[in-house]
Design an enzyme around this catalytic site. Sequence first.
Site, PDB file in Angstrom:
ATOM      1  N   THR A 170       0.839  -1.196   0.000  1.00 25.33           N
ATOM      2  CA  THR A 170       0.000   0.000   0.000  1.00 25.33           C
ATOM      3  C   THR A 170       0.879   1.253   0.000  1.00 25.33           C
ATOM      4  OG1 THR A 170      -1.737  -1.136   1.207  1.00 25.33           O
ATOM      5  CG2 THR A 170      -1.632   1.232   1.501  1.00 25.33           C
ATOM      6  N   VAL A 199     -13.230  -5.090   1.092  1.00 21.45           N
ATOM      7  CA  VAL A 199     -12.711  -3.735   1.269  1.00 21.45           C
ATOM      8  C   VAL A 199     -11.811  -3.748   2.497  1.00 21.45           C
ATOM      9  CG1 VAL A 199     -13.332  -1.350   1.783  1.00 21.45           C
ATOM     10  CG2 VAL A 199     -14.710  -2.678   0.178  1.00 21.45           C
ATOM     11  N   ASP A 201      -8.746  -1.584   5.000  1.00 23.44           N
ATOM     12  CA  ASP A 201      -8.722  -0.422   5.891  1.00 23.44           C
ATOM     13  C   ASP A 201      -8.532   0.898   5.148  1.00 23.44           C
ATOM     14  OD1 ASP A 201      -6.092  -1.582   5.335  1.00 23.44           O
ATOM     15  OD2 ASP A 201      -5.339   0.141   6.455  1.00 23.44           O
ATOM     16  N   THR A 221      -0.538   1.381   6.756  1.00 21.88           N
ATOM     17  CA  THR A 221      -0.356   0.287   5.812  1.00 21.88           C
ATOM     18  C   THR A 221      -0.266  -1.004   6.608  1.00 21.88           C
ATOM     19  OG1 THR A 221       1.206  -0.725   4.263  1.00 21.88           O
ATOM     20  CG2 THR A 221       2.126   0.824   5.818  1.00 21.88           C
ATOM     21  N   GLY A 222      -0.622  -2.099   5.973  1.00 21.24           N
ATOM     22  CA  GLY A 222      -0.526  -3.380   6.664  1.00 21.24           C
ATOM     23  C   GLY A 222      -1.780  -4.197   6.465  1.00 21.24           C
ATOM     24  N   GLY A 224      -5.179  -5.088   6.585  1.00 17.99           N
ATOM     25  CA  GLY A 224      -6.351  -4.236   6.762  1.00 17.99           C
ATOM     26  C   GLY A 224      -7.350  -4.726   7.788  1.00 17.99           C
TER      27      GLY A 224
HETATM   28  N1  GLY Z   1      -1.260  -4.176   0.504  1.00 23.78           N
HETATM   29  C1  GLY Z   1      -1.562  -4.115   1.866  1.00 23.78           C
HETATM   30  C2  GLY Z   1      -0.682  -3.178   2.666  1.00 23.78           C
HETATM   31  O1  GLY Z   1       0.490  -3.080   2.479  1.00 23.78           O
HETATM   32  O2  GLY Z   1      -1.181  -2.460   3.483  1.00 23.78           O
HETATM   33  N1  GLY Z   2      -3.788  -2.125   4.113  1.00 17.85           N
HETATM   34  C1  GLY Z   2      -4.376  -2.448   2.922  1.00 17.85           C
HETATM   35  C2  GLY Z   2      -5.347  -3.523   2.966  1.00 17.85           C
HETATM   36  O1  GLY Z   2      -5.309  -4.405   3.815  1.00 17.85           O
HETATM   37  O2  GLY Z   2      -6.208  -3.514   2.134  1.00 17.85           O
END
Ligand code: GLY
Ligand code: GLY
Length: 302
Positions: A170, A199, A201, A221-222, A224
Amino acid sequence: MIPKLIVHGGAWNFPKETEQAHRNGVKYAVETIYPLLLDGMSALDAAEKAVNILEEDPTYDAGKGAFLNEIGEIELDAMIMDGRDLSFGAVAAIQNFLHPVSIARKVMEKTEHCLLVGKGAQSFAQAEGFSILASEELLTERELTFFQKIQNDPSFRTYHPFDMNKPSDTVGAVVMDHHGNLAAATSTGGTARKKQGRVGDSPIVGAGAYADNQLGAVSTTGWGESIMKVLLAKALCDLFSKYSPIKAAIKSIDILEKRVSGLGGVIGINAAGNYAFAHNTPKMAFAYANGPEKVIAKIKSA
Ligand code: GLY
Ligand code: GLY
């Protein structure tokens, strides 16, 4: 006020050979946008434009380069928030657009709503003049290969890539402009092999981003599903009033880890204009402007 800009390119465990691309991407976003901020660009414009740069970079899980969902399609989520009056716009599960964060901004500025999803978000984007791309234009060979690998693996879980050697993340930006106004923006392709319609976070206010001139601004980020439960971005904004920015960031990640066994990272700016960052994933890519001449770009390991 001296403007501030911090961006992230996700908190995951990217392999060593991709670290340079992660570092270069976030550094480039700050180097491109910070001079414009110094010239008077608004916090909102800077947050949007910095995220646009990262959405275009196939290194990250946002815009081009996003993860594929369980049926091999790309669905994107994004939000942007204005710290002056807490207005925000968001889109979720939107397909075939390169810059969901810019569509989110139009939702904020041109509708009486805050969050549009799926088909409705797509029709709105088209009406606002955003070009629809063919699905292949957002797709990378890297994500197709990864999808084919995990597609039928019964042991795969959507949070696994946060620990695996898997490069994709993200993106987000947090800005204070020369008026002292704050803005935050986040954009993502979500998690790999997520359910269609899932969907995360990132477009959820207080989870994926938050901005309040009186408290501070944050992009997260992380994983969700864990970030949403603790409204990580708002949690950190609230902690800014009690702790130094870095301590507040560490405390917010403690809440994520201890309360919901979550994985993730935060970047932020407190109301006084000081930077905050922390993560509990193996690595996080981020960069910030440290005065007019100096951009600090880091891949920080936990
Ligand atoms: N793509 C999920 C994230 O890094 O938050
Ligand atoms: N942080 C991005 C996701 O989990 O969608």
